[in-house]
Every structure is written in C-alpha cells, then in structure tokens.
Motif scaffolding. Structure first.
Motif, PDB file in Angstrom:
ATOM      1  N   ARG A  94     -41.245  -4.504   7.931  1.00 14.75           N
ATOM      2  CA  ARG A  94     -40.118  -4.422   7.008  1.00 14.75           C
ATOM      3  C   ARG A  94     -39.013  -3.590   7.647  1.00 14.75           C
ATOM      4  O   ARG A  94     -39.217  -2.440   8.014  1.00 14.75           O
ATOM      5  CB  ARG A  94     -40.555  -3.790   5.686  1.00 14.75           C
ATOM      6  CG  ARG A  94     -41.474  -4.699   4.887  1.00 14.75           C
ATOM      7  CD  ARG A  94     -41.945  -4.003   3.653  1.00 14.75           C
ATOM      8  NE  ARG A  94     -42.847  -2.937   4.083  1.00 14.75           N
ATOM      9  CZ  ARG A  94     -43.128  -1.867   3.367  1.00 14.75           C
ATOM     10  NH1 ARG A  94     -42.585  -1.701   2.188  1.00 14.75           N
ATOM     11  NH2 ARG A  94     -43.950  -0.945   3.814  1.00 14.75           N
ATOM     12  N   LEU A  95     -37.821  -4.170   7.748  1.00 14.16           N
ATOM     13  CA  LEU A  95     -36.722  -3.489   8.425  1.00 14.16           C
ATOM     14  C   LEU A  95     -36.241  -2.256   7.677  1.00 14.16           C
ATOM     15  O   LEU A  95     -35.761  -1.313   8.282  1.00 14.16           O
ATOM     16  CB  LEU A  95     -35.559  -4.454   8.648  1.00 14.16           C
ATOM     17  CG  LEU A  95     -35.837  -5.546   9.665  1.00 14.16           C
ATOM     18  CD1 LEU A  95     -34.647  -6.480   9.775  1.00 14.16           C
ATOM     19  CD2 LEU A  95     -36.173  -4.958  11.015  1.00 14.16           C
ATOM     20  N   ASN A  96     -36.382  -2.233   6.357  1.00 12.46           N
ATOM     21  CA  ASN A  96     -35.900  -1.061   5.617  1.00 12.46           C
ATOM     22  C   ASN A  96     -36.743   0.173   5.896  1.00 12.46           C
ATOM     23  O   ASN A  96     -36.355   1.271   5.557  1.00 12.46           O
ATOM     24  CB  ASN A  96     -35.838  -1.346   4.116  1.00 12.46           C
ATOM     25  CG  ASN A  96     -37.205  -1.655   3.524  1.00 12.46           C
ATOM     26  OD1 ASN A  96     -38.159  -1.905   4.238  1.00 12.46           O
ATOM     27  ND2 ASN A  96     -37.285  -1.644   2.217  1.00 12.46           N
ATOM     28  N   SER A  97     -37.878   0.004   6.544  1.00  8.85           N
ATOM     29  CA  SER A  97     -38.715   1.156   6.883  1.00  8.85           C
ATOM     30  C   SER A  97     -38.960   1.242   8.388  1.00  8.85           C
ATOM     31  O   SER A  97     -39.886   1.899   8.824  1.00  8.85           O
ATOM     32  CB  SER A  97     -40.050   1.064   6.135  1.00  8.85           C
ATOM     33  OG  SER A  97     -40.756  -0.095   6.530  1.00  8.85           O
ATOM     34  N   SER A  98     -38.129   0.574   9.194  1.00  6.78           N
ATOM     35  CA  SER A  98     -38.386   0.503  10.633  1.00  6.78           C
ATOM     36  C   SER A  98     -38.318   1.858  11.321  1.00  6.78           C
ATOM     37  O   SER A  98     -38.989   2.066  12.324  1.00  6.78           O
ATOM     38  CB  SER A  98     -37.418  -0.472  11.305  1.00  6.78           C
ATOM     39  OG  SER A  98     -36.088  -0.003  11.207  1.00  6.78           O
ATOM     40  N   ALA A  99     -37.556   2.809  10.794  1.00  6.41           N
ATOM     41  CA  ALA A  99     -37.431   4.121  11.440  1.00  6.41           C
ATOM     42  C   ALA A  99     -38.764   4.862  11.488  1.00  6.41           C
ATOM     43  O   ALA A  99     -39.002   5.640  12.405  1.00  6.41           O
ATOM     44  CB  ALA A  99     -36.386   4.969  10.725  1.00  6.41           C
ATOM     45  N   ILE A 100     -39.663   4.597  10.543  1.00  5.74           N
ATOM     46  CA  ILE A 100     -40.942   5.317  10.526  1.00  5.74           C
ATOM     47  C   ILE A 100     -41.830   4.961  11.704  1.00  5.74           C
ATOM     48  O   ILE A 100     -42.711   5.715  12.063  1.00  5.74           O
ATOM     49  CB  ILE A 100     -41.723   5.104   9.212  1.00  5.74           C
ATOM     50  CG1 ILE A 100     -42.201   3.662   9.087  1.00  5.74           C
ATOM     51  CG2 ILE A 100     -40.921   5.558   8.021  1.00  5.74           C
ATOM     52  CD1 ILE A 100     -43.217   3.441   8.001  1.00  5.74           C
ATOM     53  N   PHE A 101     -41.593   3.824  12.351  1.00  2.00           N
ATOM     54  CA  PHE A 101     -42.439   3.413  13.473  1.00  2.00           C
ATOM     55  C   PHE A 101     -42.192   4.238  14.722  1.00  2.00           C
ATOM     56  O   PHE A 101     -42.954   4.174  15.666  1.00  2.00           O
ATOM     57  CB  PHE A 101     -42.251   1.922  13.765  1.00  2.00           C
ATOM     58  CG  PHE A 101     -42.704   1.073  12.618  1.00  2.00           C
ATOM     59  CD1 PHE A 101     -44.056   0.888  12.385  1.00  2.00           C
ATOM     60  CD2 PHE A 101     -41.794   0.517  11.757  1.00  2.00           C
ATOM     61  CE1 PHE A 101     -44.494   0.127  11.310  1.00  2.00           C
ATOM     62  CE2 PHE A 101     -42.213  -0.248  10.687  1.00  2.00           C
ATOM     63  CZ  PHE A 101     -43.561  -0.445  10.462  1.00  2.00           C
ATOM     64  N   PHE A 102     -41.119   5.031  14.723  1.00  4.70           N
ATOM     65  CA  PHE A 102     -40.794   5.855  15.871  1.00  4.70           C
ATOM     66  C   PHE A 102     -41.081   7.327  15.615  1.00  4.70           C
ATOM     67  O   PHE A 102     -40.709   8.182  16.398  1.00  4.70           O
ATOM     68  CB  PHE A 102     -39.321   5.649  16.248  1.00  4.70           C
ATOM     69  CG  PHE A 102     -39.013   4.204  16.578  1.00  4.70           C
ATOM     70  CD1 PHE A 102     -39.449   3.648  17.769  1.00  4.70           C
ATOM     71  CD2 PHE A 102     -38.320   3.412  15.695  1.00  4.70           C
ATOM     72  CE1 PHE A 102     -39.188   2.330  18.078  1.00  4.70           C
ATOM     73  CE2 PHE A 102     -38.047   2.089  15.991  1.00  4.70           C
ATOM     74  CZ  PHE A 102     -38.484   1.543  17.182  1.00  4.70           C
ATOM     75  N   VAL A 103     -41.782   7.637  14.529  1.00  4.31           N
ATOM     76  CA  VAL A 103     -42.139   9.018  14.181  1.00  4.31           C
ATOM     77  C   VAL A 103     -43.525   9.323  14.755  1.00  4.31           C
ATOM     78  O   VAL A 103     -44.460   8.528  14.599  1.00  4.31           O
ATOM     79  CB  VAL A 103     -42.138   9.209  12.643  1.00  4.31           C
ATOM     80  CG1 VAL A 103     -42.626  10.587  12.263  1.00  4.31           C
ATOM     81  CG2 VAL A 103     -40.742   8.944  12.084  1.00  4.31           C
ATOM     82  N   LEU A 104     -43.652  10.476  15.405  1.00  2.10           N
ATOM     83  CA  LEU A 104     -44.919  10.867  16.018  1.00  2.10           C
ATOM     84  C   LEU A 104     -46.044  10.905  14.990  1.00  2.10           C
ATOM     85  O   LEU A 104     -45.888  11.472  13.908  1.00  2.10           O
ATOM     86  CB  LEU A 104     -44.764  12.246  16.683  1.00  2.10           C
ATOM     87  CG  LEU A 104     -45.916  12.727  17.550  1.00  2.10           C
ATOM     88  CD1 LEU A 104     -46.155  11.764  18.712  1.00  2.10           C
ATOM     89  CD2 LEU A 104     -45.621  14.122  18.068  1.00  2.10           C
ATOM     90  N   PHE A 105     -47.153  10.271  15.316  1.00  4.20           N
ATOM     91  CA  PHE A 105     -48.378  10.195  14.511  1.00  4.20           C
ATOM     92  C   PHE A 105     -48.238   9.372  13.236  1.00  4.20           C
ATOM     93  O   PHE A 105     -49.143   9.346  12.408  1.00  4.20           O
ATOM     94  CB  PHE A 105     -48.933  11.588  14.174  1.00  4.20           C
ATOM     95  CG  PHE A 105     -49.261  12.400  15.390  1.00  4.20           C
ATOM     96  CD1 PHE A 105     -50.165  11.936  16.332  1.00  4.20           C
ATOM     97  CD2 PHE A 105     -48.651  13.610  15.608  1.00  4.20           C
ATOM     98  CE1 PHE A 105     -50.460  12.678  17.463  1.00  4.20           C
ATOM     99  CE2 PHE A 105     -48.931  14.370  16.736  1.00  4.20           C
ATOM    100  CZ  PHE A 105     -49.837  13.894  17.670  1.00  4.20           C
ATOM    101  N   LYS A 106     -47.137   8.656  13.059  1.00  3.08           N
ATOM    102  CA  LYS A 106     -46.990   7.768  11.904  1.00  3.08           C
ATOM    103  C   LYS A 106     -47.565   6.411  12.278  1.00  3.08           C
ATOM    104  O   LYS A 106     -47.237   5.842  13.310  1.00  3.08           O
ATOM    105  CB  LYS A 106     -45.515   7.634  11.523  1.00  3.08           C
ATOM    106  CG  LYS A 106     -45.285   6.811  10.291  1.00  3.08           C
ATOM    107  CD  LYS A 106     -45.821   7.527   9.076  1.00  3.08           C
ATOM    108  CE  LYS A 106     -45.554   6.729   7.814  1.00  3.08           C
ATOM    109  NZ  LYS A 106     -46.202   7.288   6.663  1.00  3.08           N
ATOM    110  N   THR A 107     -48.461   5.893  11.450  1.00  2.00           N
ATOM    111  CA  THR A 107     -49.111   4.614  11.720  1.00  2.00           C
ATOM    112  C   THR A 107     -48.996   3.712  10.505  1.00  2.00           C
ATOM    113  O   THR A 107     -48.613   4.152   9.418  1.00  2.00           O
ATOM    114  CB  THR A 107     -50.603   4.810  12.056  1.00  2.00           C
ATOM    115  OG1 THR A 107     -51.252   5.378  10.923  1.00  2.00           O
ATOM    116  CG2 THR A 107     -50.789   5.707  13.268  1.00  2.00           C
TER     117      THR A 107
END
Length: 68
Positions: free
Chosen positions: A6-19
């Motif tokens: 989901r593009l509206n949450s794409s920023a979370i994929f670049f956060v350390l330890f976020k899966t």
C-alpha cells in the motif's frame, strides 16, 4: 507471488526493524531496506517504491553523480 504494498504506508518499509505484520508472508528482520535507505542517503540519493495490483512492487533509487 507478487507482493503489492500500500503506497499510503510505503515510508514504513524504510524504518529500521519495521516488518510486515503477517510473518507468514515475509520472515524479515526489518534491516534490509533501512540499510539500503541509509547507504543511498549517504550518497545524496533517494529511494522509493511503486506498487501495482497484479504486477507487484518495484523499488527505485538515485545516487548523486558527483559525491566530492
């Protein structure tokens, strides 16, 4: 299997330890994309993703031509 994000949450994929919440789909530590982002930003670049239903997700990045 193509994974569509989901593009509206794409920023979370670049956060350390976020899966991804569903560990049955992805057995990840959350380090990979965060490390990519850090290296790319250290080289004055950007990283982003585009996701399409039925096609999957593609990650893009840029880095500076001249780092000096």
């Amino acid at each position: 299997m193509a994974l569509v994000l989901r593009l509206n949450s794409s920023a979370i994929f670049f956060v350390l330890f976020k899966t991804l919440e569903n560990k049955s789909i992805n057995n990840s530590s959350g380090i990979g994309l965060a490390t990519c982002k850090k290296v790319i930003e250290d080289h004055k670049g950007k990283i982003w993703l585009e996701s399409k239903v039925g096609e999957g997700t593609t990650f893009y990045f840029t880095i500076a031509k001249n780092l000096g």
